[in-house]
Design a protein around this motif. Structure first.
Motif, PDB file in Angstrom:
ATOM      1  N   ARG A 160       0.825  -1.202   0.000  1.00 27.72           N
ATOM      2  CA  ARG A 160       0.000   0.000   0.000  1.00 27.72           C
ATOM      3  C   ARG A 160       0.865   1.260   0.000  1.00 27.72           C
ATOM      4  N   VAL A 161       1.926   1.199   0.782  1.00 27.04           N
ATOM      5  CA  VAL A 161       2.835   2.342   0.812  1.00 27.04           C
ATOM      6  C   VAL A 161       3.447   2.578  -0.564  1.00 27.04           C
ATOM      7  N   LEU A 162       3.904   1.503  -1.161  1.00 25.47           N
ATOM      8  CA  LEU A 162       4.545   1.632  -2.472  1.00 25.47           C
ATOM      9  C   LEU A 162       3.552   2.156  -3.502  1.00 25.47           C
ATOM     10  N   GLU A 163       2.314   1.748  -3.351  1.00 25.31           N
ATOM     11  CA  GLU A 163       1.318   2.227  -4.292  1.00 25.31           C
ATOM     12  C   GLU A 163       1.095   3.727  -4.077  1.00 25.31           C
ATOM     13  N   ASP A 164       1.088   4.124  -2.818  1.00 30.59           N
ATOM     14  CA  ASP A 164       1.003   5.546  -2.491  1.00 30.59           C
ATOM     15  C   ASP A 164       2.112   6.343  -3.153  1.00 30.59           C
ATOM     16  N   LYS A 165       3.301   5.810  -3.022  1.00 32.44           N
ATOM     17  CA  LYS A 165       4.460   6.492  -3.601  1.00 32.44           C
ATOM     18  C   LYS A 165       4.425   6.486  -5.114  1.00 32.44           C
ATOM     19  N   GLY A 166       3.527   5.683  -5.668  1.00 29.05           N
ATOM     20  CA  GLY A 166       3.442   5.626  -7.118  1.00 29.05           C
ATOM     21  C   GLY A 166       4.443   4.670  -7.740  1.00 29.05           C
ATOM     22  N   ALA A 167       5.046   3.820  -6.953  1.00 20.70           N
ATOM     23  CA  ALA A 167       6.066   2.927  -7.495  1.00 20.70           C
ATOM     24  C   ALA A 167       5.452   1.650  -8.042  1.00 20.70           C
ATOM     25  N   VAL A 168       4.244   1.417  -7.659  1.00 18.48           N
ATOM     26  CA  VAL A 168       3.595   0.151  -7.941  1.00 18.48           C
ATOM     27  C   VAL A 168       2.125   0.413  -8.219  1.00 18.48           C
ATOM     28  N   ARG A 169       1.544  -0.419  -9.058  1.00 16.27           N
ATOM     29  CA  ARG A 169       0.095  -0.341  -9.157  1.00 16.27           C
ATOM     30  C   ARG A 169      -0.467  -1.741  -9.201  1.00 16.27           C
ATOM     31  N   HIS A 170      -1.745  -1.845  -8.914  1.00 18.41           N
ATOM     32  CA  HIS A 170      -2.309  -3.191  -8.904  1.00 18.41           C
ATOM     33  C   HIS A 170      -3.438  -3.276  -9.911  1.00 18.41           C
ATOM     34  N   GLU A 171      -3.678  -4.501 -10.327  1.00 18.25           N
ATOM     35  CA  GLU A 171      -4.840  -4.750 -11.151  1.00 18.25           C
ATOM     36  C   GLU A 171      -5.550  -5.958 -10.558  1.00 18.25           C
ATOM     37  N   GLN A 172      -6.845  -5.955 -10.749  1.00 18.23           N
ATOM     38  CA  GLN A 172      -7.619  -7.067 -10.223  1.00 18.23           C
ATOM     39  C   GLN A 172      -7.283  -8.307 -11.040  1.00 18.23           C
ATOM     40  N   ASP A 173      -6.988  -9.390 -10.356  1.00 19.19           N
ATOM     41  CA  ASP A 173      -6.663 -10.625 -11.055  1.00 19.19           C
ATOM     42  C   ASP A 173      -7.518 -11.705 -10.415  1.00 19.19           C
ATOM     43  N   GLY A 174      -8.708 -11.860 -10.953  1.00 19.86           N
ATOM     44  CA  GLY A 174      -9.647 -12.776 -10.314  1.00 19.86           C
ATOM     45  C   GLY A 174      -9.943 -12.256  -8.918  1.00 19.86           C
ATOM     46  N   PRO A 175      -9.810 -13.116  -7.953  1.00 18.27           N
ATOM     47  CA  PRO A 175     -10.203 -12.750  -6.600  1.00 18.27           C
ATOM     48  C   PRO A 175      -9.160 -11.892  -5.884  1.00 18.27           C
ATOM     49  N   ARG A 176      -8.009 -11.711  -6.461  1.00 16.40           N
ATOM     50  CA  ARG A 176      -6.953 -11.007  -5.715  1.00 16.40           C
ATOM     51  C   ARG A 176      -6.311  -9.925  -6.561  1.00 16.40           C
ATOM     52  N   TYR A 177      -5.358  -9.234  -5.989  1.00 16.21           N
ATOM     53  CA  TYR A 177      -4.646  -8.198  -6.720  1.00 16.21           C
ATOM     54  C   TYR A 177      -3.366  -8.773  -7.308  1.00 16.21           C
ATOM     55  N   ALA A 178      -3.019  -8.259  -8.472  1.00 17.44           N
ATOM     56  CA  ALA A 178      -1.683  -8.525  -8.991  1.00 17.44           C
ATOM     57  C   ALA A 178      -0.969  -7.180  -9.045  1.00 17.44           C
ATOM     58  N   TYR A 179       0.241  -7.162  -8.557  1.00 19.24           N
ATOM     59  CA  TYR A 179       0.995  -5.913  -8.527  1.00 19.24           C
ATOM     60  C   TYR A 179       2.044  -5.895  -9.620  1.00 19.24           C
ATOM     61  N   ARG A 180       2.282  -4.688 -10.095  1.00 19.41           N
ATOM     62  CA  ARG A 180       3.327  -4.444 -11.086  1.00 19.41           C
ATOM     63  C   ARG A 180       4.066  -3.173 -10.715  1.00 19.41           C
ATOM     64  N   PRO A 181       5.311  -3.089 -11.088  1.00 17.11           N
ATOM     65  CA  PRO A 181       6.016  -1.809 -10.971  1.00 17.11           C
ATOM     66  C   PRO A 181       5.434  -0.827 -11.983  1.00 17.11           C
ATOM     67  N   THR A 182       5.384   0.427 -11.634  1.00 16.59           N
ATOM     68  CA  THR A 182       4.874   1.399 -12.605  1.00 16.59           C
ATOM     69  C   THR A 182       5.947   1.788 -13.622  1.00 16.59           C
ATOM     70  N   VAL A 183       7.176   1.851 -13.166  1.00 16.45           N
ATOM     71  CA  VAL A 183       8.227   2.137 -14.144  1.00 16.45           C
ATOM     72  C   VAL A 183       8.533   0.875 -14.910  1.00 16.45           C
ATOM     73  N   ALA A 184       8.754   1.041 -16.182  1.00 16.36           N
ATOM     74  CA  ALA A 184       9.043  -0.108 -17.022  1.00 16.36           C
ATOM     75  C   ALA A 184      10.348  -0.742 -16.569  1.00 16.36           C
ATOM     76  N   ARG A 185      10.435  -2.034 -16.763  1.00 14.10           N
ATOM     77  CA  ARG A 185      11.632  -2.754 -16.391  1.00 14.10           C
ATOM     78  C   ARG A 185      12.841  -2.127 -17.095  1.00 14.10           C
ATOM     79  N   GLU A 186      12.629  -1.817 -18.347  1.00 12.86           N
ATOM     80  CA  GLU A 186      13.633  -1.115 -19.140  1.00 12.86           C
ATOM     81  C   GLU A 186      14.287   0.043 -18.398  1.00 12.86           C
ATOM     82  N   SER A 187      13.451   0.937 -17.901  1.00 13.28           N
ATOM     83  CA  SER A 187      14.050   2.141 -17.371  1.00 13.28           C
ATOM     84  C   SER A 187      14.627   1.874 -15.985  1.00 13.28           C
TER      85      SER A 187
END
Lengths: 129, 129
Positions: free
Chosen positions: B49-76
């Motif tokens: 939750r903290v990381l999402e606040d900071k904008g470093a991570v975002r989540h998407e609904q994945d069935g019954p749970r959340y899946a998290y991803r980094p917001t910055v591309a792996r590339e960068s």
DNA sequence: AGCAATATGCTAAATTCTTAGCACCACCGA
DNA sequence: TCGGTGGTGCTAAGAATTTAGCATATTGCT
């Protein structure tokens, strides 16, 4: 997994280690100057004492003051850093990593640099085969 | 210097980001499993939750749970990591870095890999000249 | 429908990091 | 010799991180 010489560092501790790895050796004041968003001098001293406790750093008398050094050789710190980079970003594939590195800094490399690298690759080929 | 997307992470936050960069995408439980010396599940959730606040991570609904991803591309993220590695350990010299990388992993590289790398160097030569 | 299992959100407490402040020592120049 | 300058060690308070606990959904069985 046993505790490696690279214990987990806090943010500031890491910043200090970065400065030390970059410079090889530095006084408290130099370290302070090298830190991003530098804290007070006392803070730096305290952190250094903590790092020394952890065994990550040692000091030697340098005239009237202390000079600090990392206890792990730059070499082995490098190795760990590379290993971690590979593992986190390149699926443990050195080839991908080298590719990214070349791609990212092709502009900064002279022909002579490239020659040397080509030679290194040749050397690796012989060693590997 | 403006605050980059890569804000300063705490120790745990960094560990979580590492897992995410490595896997690309993960649920809270997977992240927990991927962490060294894993804390409780709640702890992981709070950190996310903290990381999402900071904008470093975002989540998407994945069935019954959340899946998290980094917001910055792996590339960068890769680019920053490489940059930092170069700066801290190789005096900003890509050549030294490539050399260390080759040296460290020569044994893991096949002839075919080496061929590809040699080709990359040729390409860099043309681009640079 | 009811129940177990597994999510999530929130909050408060414990722990750790980070910092400043003070006391003390050594050196140097007036 | 007597400040002043600049170093050191220690300690305690303030801030931030890290954690667990609890209340509340939602899913999937039986």
């Amino acid at each position: 997994m046993a505790k490696s010489p690279l214990t987990q560092f806090s943010r500031r501790e890491r910043q200090i280690m970065d400065v030390l790895f970059k410079r090889g050796r530095a006084t408290a004041a130099e370290i302070q100057a090298g830190l991003p968003d530098p804290p007070g001098y006392s803070a730096v001293r305290a952190l250094l004492r903590v790092l020394e406790d952890k065994g990550a750093v040692r000091h030697e008398q340098d005239g009237p003051r202390y000079a600090y050094r990392p206890t792990v050789a730059r070499e082995s710190a490098r190795r760990s850093a590379i290993h971690h980079l590979l593992h986190t970003f390149f699926d443990d594939s050195p080839e991908q990593a080298v590719a990214a590195l070349l791609d990212q800094s092709a502009a900064d490399l002279s022909d002579a640099d490239l020659d040397r690298l080509a030679a290194l690759i040749e050397k690796a080929r012989k060693a590997g085969a």
